[in-house]
Design a protein around this motif. Structure first.
Motif, PDB file in Angstrom:
ATOM      1  N   MET A 154       0.836  -1.217   0.000  1.00 34.14           N
ATOM      2  CA  MET A 154       0.000   0.000   0.000  1.00 34.14           C
ATOM      3  C   MET A 154       0.870   1.267   0.000  1.00 34.14           C
ATOM      4  O   MET A 154       0.655   2.212  -0.726  1.00 34.14           O
ATOM      5  CB  MET A 154      -0.910  -0.047   1.256  1.00 34.14           C
ATOM      6  N   PHE A 155       1.936   1.241   0.869  1.00 35.64           N
ATOM      7  CA  PHE A 155       2.837   2.385   0.983  1.00 35.64           C
ATOM      8  C   PHE A 155       3.593   2.621  -0.333  1.00 35.64           C
ATOM      9  O   PHE A 155       3.746   3.753  -0.787  1.00 35.64           O
ATOM     10  CB  PHE A 155       3.802   2.152   2.141  1.00 35.64           C
ATOM     11  N   VAL A 156       4.019   1.475  -0.947  1.00 33.09           N
ATOM     12  CA  VAL A 156       4.748   1.556  -2.223  1.00 33.09           C
ATOM     13  C   VAL A 156       3.854   2.168  -3.298  1.00 33.09           C
ATOM     14  O   VAL A 156       4.271   3.030  -4.062  1.00 33.09           O
ATOM     15  CB  VAL A 156       5.234   0.149  -2.660  1.00 33.09           C
ATOM     16  N   LEU A 157       2.583   1.755  -3.286  1.00 33.24           N
ATOM     17  CA  LEU A 157       1.644   2.253  -4.286  1.00 33.24           C
ATOM     18  C   LEU A 157       1.497   3.775  -4.171  1.00 33.24           C
ATOM     19  O   LEU A 157       1.544   4.504  -5.161  1.00 33.24           O
ATOM     20  CB  LEU A 157       0.284   1.553  -4.087  1.00 33.24           C
ATOM     21  N   ALA A 158       1.356   4.227  -2.920  1.00 29.72           N
ATOM     22  CA  ALA A 158       1.196   5.675  -2.682  1.00 29.72           C
ATOM     23  C   ALA A 158       2.416   6.432  -3.194  1.00 29.72           C
ATOM     24  O   ALA A 158       2.304   7.497  -3.791  1.00 29.72           O
ATOM     25  CB  ALA A 158       0.980   5.931  -1.201  1.00 29.72           C
ATOM     26  N   GLU A 159       3.577   5.831  -2.963  1.00 32.60           N
ATOM     27  CA  GLU A 159       4.817   6.473  -3.405  1.00 32.60           C
ATOM     28  C   GLU A 159       4.868   6.590  -4.927  1.00 32.60           C
ATOM     29  O   GLU A 159       5.273   7.605  -5.475  1.00 32.60           O
ATOM     30  CB  GLU A 159       6.006   5.648  -2.913  1.00 32.60           C
ATOM     31  N   GLU A 160       4.422   5.480  -5.567  1.00 30.16           N
ATOM     32  CA  GLU A 160       4.400   5.465  -7.042  1.00 30.16           C
ATOM     33  C   GLU A 160       3.465   6.542  -7.595  1.00 30.16           C
ATOM     34  O   GLU A 160       3.782   7.258  -8.532  1.00 30.16           O
ATOM     35  CB  GLU A 160       3.948   4.090  -7.548  1.00 30.16           C
ATOM     36  N   ILE A 161       2.290   6.588  -6.946  1.00 31.95           N
ATOM     37  CA  ILE A 161       1.298   7.589  -7.406  1.00 31.95           C
ATOM     38  C   ILE A 161       1.853   8.995  -7.216  1.00 31.95           C
ATOM     39  O   ILE A 161       1.724   9.863  -8.075  1.00 31.95           O
ATOM     40  CB  ILE A 161      -0.038   7.423  -6.634  1.00 31.95           C
ATOM     41  N   ASN A 162       2.498   9.185  -6.098  1.00 35.79           N
ATOM     42  CA  ASN A 162       3.077  10.487  -5.790  1.00 35.79           C
ATOM     43  C   ASN A 162       4.110  10.893  -6.842  1.00 35.79           C
ATOM     44  O   ASN A 162       4.150  12.040  -7.296  1.00 35.79           O
ATOM     45  CB  ASN A 162       3.731  10.443  -4.411  1.00 35.79           C
ATOM     46  N   GLU A 163       4.914   9.921  -7.228  1.00 37.84           N
ATOM     47  CA  GLU A 163       5.950  10.157  -8.231  1.00 37.84           C
ATOM     48  C   GLU A 163       5.310  10.543  -9.570  1.00 37.84           C
ATOM     49  O   GLU A 163       5.744  11.489 -10.235  1.00 37.84           O
ATOM     50  CB  GLU A 163       6.766   8.874  -8.410  1.00 37.84           C
ATOM     51  N   GLU A 164       4.267   9.782  -9.888  1.00 38.66           N
ATOM     52  CA  GLU A 164       3.569  10.042 -11.139  1.00 38.66           C
ATOM     53  C   GLU A 164       2.963  11.452 -11.127  1.00 38.66           C
ATOM     54  O   GLU A 164       3.010  12.189 -12.104  1.00 38.66           O
ATOM     55  CB  GLU A 164       2.472   8.994 -11.347  1.00 38.66           C
TER      56      GLU A 164
END
Lengths: 213, 213
Positions: free
Chosen positions: B1-11
């Motif tokens: 979940m945390f990784v996903l948020a990070e990815e979205i943030n990067e995007e």
């Protein structure tokens, strides 16, 4: 044989008439084209080159424009009047000095550049929102309609979630309908991208132009 | 979940950057467009309207143009200079009178109209070959390059079997390369339509303009 010659003669007359009509049409079009789209030698190009050449020169100068800090620009009422014949003073035709010391120096200078060239002096000014807001205010005071519209168009490209409210308020203060419309368009959207205030892509740089005065 | 948020943030960061670039590009283009194609409010339109408005008016007038018969036109050196800064006189900048009395009245008047409007006064003059020949001569004397070219283009539409030889001679006399080329083009053809001297489609008519001065 005689009849044939007569027929041919008649046909020749018709063709001559047709030819004459075409040539007359060509002459008319040539004149129109020269007027509408004079290109390199058209009046609008000649006048634009002339205005650009005369920026801050003595030649034909009949009015001084005073900028903040006491710098002055040698100006030409006829060119100023092409953008507005009021300039926020009484009897513009009879003044020999225009005081723009209320404006920031770079704004006043860029305003004069715009009057003579339709540009704000290239890289010599930072074309950010603050610049265009001050310029829009100047346009309102000096009653320069074309500049007022130009500033609104520039600001409209900078409308975002953060600037929107401020620009909307300004648009009412400065009677800026184009800007207002663009702010309202953004407000009408549900999703708004949140971005920091736009930083200009232009670097501040002192140009030769600025050094000259 | 945390990784996903990070990815979205990067995007999101990427998209913000992309968006900022686009907006910056839009601002640049808006400025360019305003400059290149100002339309109703562009500098060239403003200057052209201004020049047209100032024809034979006192406002900003700094030179008198004397025409044949003693009529004079209130003129503006800056506008005259946009078409040529010589005008066949020494120190054009310092004269307060220009003498065009050597020209036919209608030619002199139409010349001034052209300087201010890029047109010869519409139906007030007969735009035939004699008119353009006299105008070309005037353009040569006053060193008005754009007018010289304009006259050659008009005369080029009137080149025919009868005018060709005369125009060719004139083109050499007046250093009129465009006209010369067009005459030579016609001479190069084997079949030439024999037509009488072209009669202008324009009727001579005294306009209000002419009455004013």
């Amino acid at each position: 044989m005689f009849v044939l010659a007569e027929e041919i003669n008649e046909e020749l007359s018709d063709i001559k008439l047709e030819y004459e009509n075409l040539r007359s049409q060509l002459c008319k079009l040539e004149n129109l084209l020269c007027k509408e789209n004079g290109g390199e030698f058209g009046l609008s190009t000649r006048l634009q080159l002339q205005a650009s050449k005369l920026f801050n020169t003595d030649q034909f100068s009949d009015v001084q424009v005073i900028l903040k800090g006491g710098n002055h620009i040698k100006a030409h009422k006829m060119i100023l009047a092409a953008s507005g014949d009021d300039w926020g003073v009484e009897q513009f035709d009879h003044v020999d000095m225009l005081d723009l010391t209320d404006l920031r120096y770079d704004v006043g200078y860029a305003l004069m550049k715009w009057v003579y060239t339709d540009d704000f002096g290239g890289y010599s000014v930072q074309l950010d929102d603050n610049f265009f807001i001050e310029m829009m205010q100047a346009a309102k005071v000096c009653k320069l309609k074309a500049l007022h519209i130009r500033c609104q168009k520039a600001l409209s490209t900078m409308v975002n979630n953060e600037t929107c409210e401020r620009f909307l308020k300004l648009s009412e203060e400065f009677d800026a309908k184009i800007l207002k419309e663009n702010c309202e368009k953004l407000l009408g959207k549900k999703t708004v991208i949140n971005l920091p205030r736009m930083e200009s892509q232009f670097e501040r740089q002192v140009t030769k132009d600025t050094e000259q005065i």
